[in-house]
Design a protein around this motif. Structure first.
Motif, PDB file in Angstrom:
ATOM      1  N   LEU A  91       0.831  -1.207   0.000  1.00 14.70           N
ATOM      2  CA  LEU A  91       0.000   0.000   0.000  1.00 14.70           C
ATOM      3  C   LEU A  91       0.866   1.257   0.000  1.00 14.70           C
ATOM      4  CD1 LEU A  91      -2.849  -1.103   2.438  1.00 14.70           C
ATOM      5  CD2 LEU A  91      -3.048  -0.716  -0.026  1.00 14.70           C
ATOM      6  N   PHE A  92       1.960   1.254   0.765  1.00 15.52           N
ATOM      7  CA  PHE A  92       2.880   2.395   0.763  1.00 15.52           C
ATOM      8  C   PHE A  92       3.413   2.633  -0.649  1.00 15.52           C
ATOM      9  CE2 PHE A  92       7.406   3.621   0.875  1.00 15.52           C
ATOM     10  CZ  PHE A  92       7.275   4.911   1.335  1.00 15.52           C
ATOM     11  N   TYR A  93       3.853   1.575  -1.303  1.00 12.97           N
ATOM     12  CA  TYR A  93       4.368   1.675  -2.673  1.00 12.97           C
ATOM     13  C   TYR A  93       3.288   2.227  -3.605  1.00 12.97           C
ATOM     14  CZ  TYR A  93       6.121   0.204  -7.248  1.00 12.97           C
ATOM     15  OH  TYR A  93       6.525   0.184  -8.559  1.00 12.97           O
ATOM     16  N   THR A  94       2.062   1.716  -3.445  1.00 15.17           N
ATOM     17  CA  THR A  94       0.963   2.162  -4.291  1.00 15.17           C
ATOM     18  C   THR A  94       0.661   3.645  -4.066  1.00 15.17           C
ATOM     19  OG1 THR A  94      -0.018  -0.055  -4.258  1.00 15.17           O
ATOM     20  CG2 THR A  94      -1.465   1.766  -4.874  1.00 15.17           C
ATOM     21  N   TYR A  95       0.616   4.058  -2.812  1.00 18.40           N
ATOM     22  CA  TYR A  95       0.320   5.457  -2.505  1.00 18.40           C
ATOM     23  C   TYR A  95       1.411   6.378  -3.044  1.00 18.40           C
ATOM     24  CZ  TYR A  95      -3.120   3.548   0.815  1.00 18.40           C
ATOM     25  OH  TYR A  95      -4.177   2.880   1.395  1.00 18.40           O
ATOM     26  N   ARG A  96       2.658   5.945  -2.965  1.00 19.59           N
ATOM     27  CA  ARG A  96       3.746   6.773  -3.482  1.00 19.59           C
ATOM     28  C   ARG A  96       3.675   6.893  -4.999  1.00 19.59           C
ATOM     29  NH1 ARG A  96       8.303   7.788  -0.267  1.00 19.59           N
ATOM     30  NH2 ARG A  96       8.986   8.928  -2.130  1.00 19.59           N
ATOM     31  N   GLN A  97       3.186   5.841  -5.659  1.00 22.80           N
ATOM     32  CA  GLN A  97       3.073   5.881  -7.117  1.00 22.80           C
ATOM     33  C   GLN A  97       1.832   6.657  -7.565  1.00 22.80           C
ATOM     34  OE1 GLN A  97       5.394   4.532  -9.380  1.00 22.80           O
ATOM     35  NE2 GLN A  97       6.588   4.448  -7.478  1.00 22.80           N
ATOM     36  N   VAL A  98       0.702   6.418  -6.908  1.00 20.09           N
ATOM     37  CA  VAL A  98      -0.558   7.062  -7.300  1.00 20.09           C
ATOM     38  C   VAL A  98      -0.596   8.524  -6.851  1.00 20.09           C
ATOM     39  CG1 VAL A  98      -3.066   7.018  -6.951  1.00 20.09           C
ATOM     40  CG2 VAL A  98      -1.816   4.878  -7.311  1.00 20.09           C
ATOM     41  N   ARG A  99      -0.011   8.820  -5.693  1.00 24.88           N
ATOM     42  CA  ARG A  99       0.064  10.158  -5.124  1.00 24.88           C
ATOM     43  C   ARG A  99      -1.321  10.814  -4.974  1.00 24.88           C
ATOM     44  NH1 ARG A  99       5.142  11.368  -4.486  1.00 24.88           N
ATOM     45  NH2 ARG A  99       4.640  13.493  -3.849  1.00 24.88           N
ATOM     46  N   PRO A 100      -2.217  10.186  -4.247  1.00 27.07           N
ATOM     47  CA  PRO A 100      -3.520  10.806  -4.002  1.00 27.07           C
ATOM     48  C   PRO A 100      -3.391  11.971  -3.029  1.00 27.07           C
ATOM     49  CG  PRO A 100      -3.331   8.817  -2.708  1.00 27.07           C
ATOM     50  CD  PRO A 100      -2.096   8.885  -3.569  1.00 27.07           C
ATOM     51  N   ASP A 101      -4.349  12.898  -3.075  1.00 22.64           N
ATOM     52  CA  ASP A 101      -4.395  13.996  -2.119  1.00 22.64           C
ATOM     53  C   ASP A 101      -4.954  13.539  -0.778  1.00 22.64           C
ATOM     54  OD1 ASP A 101      -3.636  16.500  -3.741  1.00 22.64           O
ATOM     55  OD2 ASP A 101      -5.097  15.495  -5.026  1.00 22.64           O
ATOM     56  N   VAL A 102      -5.791  12.502  -0.799  1.00 17.13           N
ATOM     57  CA  VAL A 102      -6.378  11.952   0.409  1.00 17.13           C
ATOM     58  C   VAL A 102      -6.756  10.502   0.125  1.00 17.13           C
ATOM     59  CG1 VAL A 102      -8.714  12.739  -0.198  1.00 17.13           C
ATOM     60  CG2 VAL A 102      -8.144  12.292   2.209  1.00 17.13           C
ATOM     61  N   VAL A 103      -6.707   9.672   1.157  1.00 13.10           N
ATOM     62  CA  VAL A 103      -7.075   8.260   1.028  1.00 13.10           C
ATOM     63  C   VAL A 103      -8.258   7.974   1.947  1.00 13.10           C
ATOM     64  CG1 VAL A 103      -6.300   5.869   1.189  1.00 13.10           C
ATOM     65  CG2 VAL A 103      -4.664   7.656   0.591  1.00 13.10           C
ATOM     66  N   LEU A 104      -9.270   7.311   1.403  1.00  9.78           N
ATOM     67  CA  LEU A 104     -10.424   6.873   2.185  1.00  9.78           C
ATOM     68  C   LEU A 104     -10.308   5.374   2.403  1.00  9.78           C
ATOM     69  CD1 LEU A 104     -13.278   8.784   0.254  1.00  9.78           C
ATOM     70  CD2 LEU A 104     -11.674   9.655   1.969  1.00  9.78           C
ATOM     71  N   HIS A 105     -10.185   4.958   3.659  1.00 15.72           N
ATOM     72  CA  HIS A 105     -10.024   3.535   3.989  1.00 15.72           C
ATOM     73  C   HIS A 105     -11.325   2.939   4.517  1.00 15.72           C
ATOM     74  CE1 HIS A 105      -5.610   4.724   4.707  1.00 15.72           C
ATOM     75  NE2 HIS A 105      -5.599   3.903   3.673  1.00 15.72           N
ATOM     76  N   TYR A 106     -11.603   1.704   4.111  1.00 14.78           N
ATOM     77  CA  TYR A 106     -12.744   0.940   4.611  1.00 14.78           C
ATOM     78  C   TYR A 106     -12.297  -0.495   4.849  1.00 14.78           C
ATOM     79  CZ  TYR A 106     -15.340   4.794   2.428  1.00 14.78           C
ATOM     80  OH  TYR A 106     -15.782   6.035   2.054  1.00 14.78           O
ATOM     81  N   THR A 107     -12.975  -1.171   5.742  1.00 13.32           N
ATOM     82  CA  THR A 107     -12.718  -2.556   6.142  1.00 13.32           C
ATOM     83  C   THR A 107     -11.408  -2.661   6.929  1.00 13.32           C
ATOM     84  OG1 THR A 107     -11.686  -3.269   4.043  1.00 13.32           O
ATOM     85  CG2 THR A 107     -14.085  -3.491   4.233  1.00 13.32           C
ATOM     86  N   ILE A 108     -11.257  -3.763   7.639  1.00 18.43           N
ATOM     87  CA  ILE A 108     -10.250  -3.858   8.692  1.00 18.43           C
ATOM     88  C   ILE A 108      -8.819  -3.681   8.183  1.00 18.43           C
ATOM     89  CG2 ILE A 108      -9.238  -5.398  10.412  1.00 18.43           C
ATOM     90  CD1 ILE A 108     -12.044  -6.566  10.840  1.00 18.43           C
ATOM     91  N   LYS A 109      -8.404  -4.451   7.183  1.00 21.22           N
ATOM     92  CA  LYS A 109      -7.001  -4.381   6.766  1.00 21.22           C
ATOM     93  C   LYS A 109      -6.627  -3.033   6.152  1.00 21.22           C
ATOM     94  CE  LYS A 109      -5.787  -9.201   6.691  1.00 21.22           C
ATOM     95  NZ  LYS A 109      -4.951 -10.239   6.086  1.00 21.22           N
ATOM     96  N   PRO A 110      -7.429  -2.464   5.257  1.00 19.94           N
ATOM     97  CA  PRO A 110      -7.099  -1.111   4.795  1.00 19.94           C
ATOM     98  C   PRO A 110      -7.083  -0.091   5.929  1.00 19.94           C
ATOM     99  CG  PRO A 110      -8.585  -2.155   3.247  1.00 19.94           C
ATOM    100  CD  PRO A 110      -8.501  -3.064   4.443  1.00 19.94           C
ATOM    101  N   ASN A 111      -8.028  -0.212   6.884  1.00 21.35           N
ATOM    102  CA  ASN A 111      -8.034   0.725   8.005  1.00 21.35           C
ATOM    103  C   ASN A 111      -6.728   0.666   8.794  1.00 21.35           C
ATOM    104  OD1 ASN A 111     -10.476   2.117   7.839  1.00 21.35           O
ATOM    105  ND2 ASN A 111     -11.615   0.564   8.954  1.00 21.35           N
ATOM    106  N   ILE A 112      -6.247  -0.534   9.043  1.00 17.27           N
ATOM    107  CA  ILE A 112      -5.034  -0.685   9.862  1.00 17.27           C
ATOM    108  C   ILE A 112      -3.770  -0.449   9.036  1.00 17.27           C
ATOM    109  CG2 ILE A 112      -3.638  -2.326  11.164  1.00 17.27           C
ATOM    110  CD1 ILE A 112      -6.261  -3.565  12.196  1.00 17.27           C
ATOM    111  N   TYR A 113      -3.563  -1.295   8.026  1.00 19.26           N
ATOM    112  CA  TYR A 113      -2.303  -1.235   7.286  1.00 19.26           C
ATOM    113  C   TYR A 113      -2.273  -0.065   6.308  1.00 19.26           C
ATOM    114  CZ  TYR A 113      -2.211  -5.762   9.456  1.00 19.26           C
ATOM    115  OH  TYR A 113      -2.266  -6.767  10.394  1.00 19.26           O
ATOM    116  N   GLY A 114      -3.443   0.331   5.815  1.00 20.60           N
ATOM    117  CA  GLY A 114      -3.505   1.505   4.957  1.00 20.60           C
ATOM    118  C   GLY A 114      -3.189   2.779   5.713  1.00 20.60           C
ATOM    119  N   SER A 115      -3.630   2.848   6.981  1.00 22.82           N
ATOM    120  CA  SER A 115      -3.322   4.029   7.798  1.00 22.82           C
ATOM    121  C   SER A 115      -1.816   4.170   8.005  1.00 22.82           C
ATOM    122  CB  SER A 115      -4.021   3.929   9.155  1.00 22.82           C
ATOM    123  OG  SER A 115      -5.417   3.979   9.006  1.00 22.82           O
TER     124      SER A 115
END
Length: 395
Positions: A96-120
């Motif tokens: 997810l870190f790699y993806t965020y660095r490549q996509v470069r969003p202004d904000v990320v909206l997380h849902y469900t357990i794993k995105p909430n934890i590891y995405g944060s």
């Protein structure tokens, strides 16, 4: 790691600033399945596109991924293994870190357990503000074991970083605060994911079906109360053998709470329930039911009850967080004791013996509750405002 695969199509929405946003933002929505985004978050996604923003859906690739592209999103696949495996979860944080660095969003909206934890954690490392949505606690606060203890520690570590955390009911918010998992100042309660009250509508005329039909819509999990529903259905049919008790939802044997296919088939063979499998067109099933039942052990705000309420159906659900936000005792249905098949059966028999006029009034009350409390436009408006708040320095 290979370059990201990105699926996209040209959006037809006009690029205009709205509600005080910057003229253009890239907003990522991260969930554990593309199916989940398509079925539960499309109204928000479409509202963001209508505001003129780029929406990037980040999720494991499945048969619904192309539908997100057709709706106007970019789609970036990210693998998320099921279960609890420390090595896999560490890799997910890195992916997810790699993806965020490549996509470069202004904000990320997380849902469900794993995105909430590891995405944060990943968003924090990437320097991107995030908004989390706790849509239900799963088995974390239901099954008390070493896995739930680990989950609590992970929530506490990860939830230091989001700019905003939305909960779907006050009970879940209070539980997180009680355990010191999140700061109160960044929390807020939303009415679930909301429901599109223009899409889910009642029949023009009231109809009591013959035979009377109960419908449960849920994944085939013990935590959803499927076992209690089967047992209650047996009790109801012992007195009212003509009554139909149906179950709609996918089997998920890999879940910690999953019911085996063999067990489900044994229940079906007894005649207690009719299993309808799964469908993408839930409205055609709900319209043929007289009452929708959900004896779950705990929920966020259950989408199935919102859909049924919007379609003007009486409801029966467990008196637990999430369910009792939608069901008002004696108004639009009944609340039963959790994990108690006999009480569920009693409530089912009470409801099926109501006169047509009483049944119709309950259905009308369900529709009113859906319109007044759970219209998804309320949820969308709050998300738009929250995104504006957490990205204000980018304006």
């Amino acid at each position: 790691m290979a370059n990201l695969r990105v699926f996209t199509t040209r959006s037809t929405v006009s690029l205009s600033p709205g509600q005080g946003f910057p003229a253009y933002m890239r907003i990522a929505i991260v969930i554990n399945t593309s199916w989940n985004i398509y079925n539960f978050r499309m109204s928000l996604l479409q509202a963001l596109l209508a505001e003129g923003h780029e929406v990037v859906a980040i999720a494991p690739e499945d048969s619904y991924s192309h539908k997100l592209v057709e709706a106007g999103c970019r789609f970036v696949p990210v693998r998320m293994a099921k279960g609890t495996n420390p090595f896999e979860d560490a890799l997910l944080t890195w992916r997810l870190f790699y993806t965020y660095r490549q996509v470069r969003p202004d904000v990320v909206l997380h849902y469900t357990i794993k995105p909430n934890i590891y995405g944060s954690l990943a968003a924090h490392l990437a320097g991107i503000p995030s908004i989390n949505n706790v849509s239900g606690l799963g088995t974390v606060f239901i099954t008390k074991d070493y896995i739930s203890n680990i989950a609590l520690k992970l929530y506490r570590a990860a939830f230091r970083y989001p700019a905003k955390v939305f909960f779907q009911n006050q009970d879940d918010r209070k539980l997180f605060l009680k355990h010191g998992l999140v700061k109160a100042a960044i929390t807020e309660v939303l009415p679930g994911s909301g429901i599109d009250v223009q899409k889910f509508v009642p029949n023009a005329t009231f109809q009591r079906h013959q035979p009377f039909t109960f419908l449960m819509i849920a994944r085939v999990l013990y935590d959803k109360g499927v076992k209690e529903y089967v047992e209650a259905s047996w009790m109801v049919k012992a007195r009212f053998p003509e009554v139909r008790c149906q179950l709609l939802g996918r089997v998920d044997e890999r879940s910690r709470s999953g019911i085996k296919q063999q067990q489900l088939e044994e229940w079906i063979a007894t005649g207690a329930i009719e299993y309808l499998g799964k469908t993408d067109d839930v409205t055609t099933v709900i319209v043929q039911a007289d009452c929708v039942v959900l004896p779950s052990y705990r929920e966020g705000t259950p989408r199935t009850l919102l859909e049924a309420a919007a379609m003007g159906k009486p409801l029966i659900a467990s008196n637990v967080p999430g369910c009792r936000e939608v069901v008002e005792q004696g108004v639009n249905g009944y609340l039963c004791r959790v994990r108690h098949a006999a009480d569920l059966a009693d409530k089912m028999m009470q409801l099926l013996q109501l006169e047509d006029g009483q049944l119709q009034q309950m259905g009308q009350a369900s529709r009113r509750i859906a319109e007044e409390k759970f219209d998804d436009r309320l949820v969308i408006a709050r998300y738009l405002q929250a995104i504006k708040e957490v990205t204000k320095d980018k304006g």
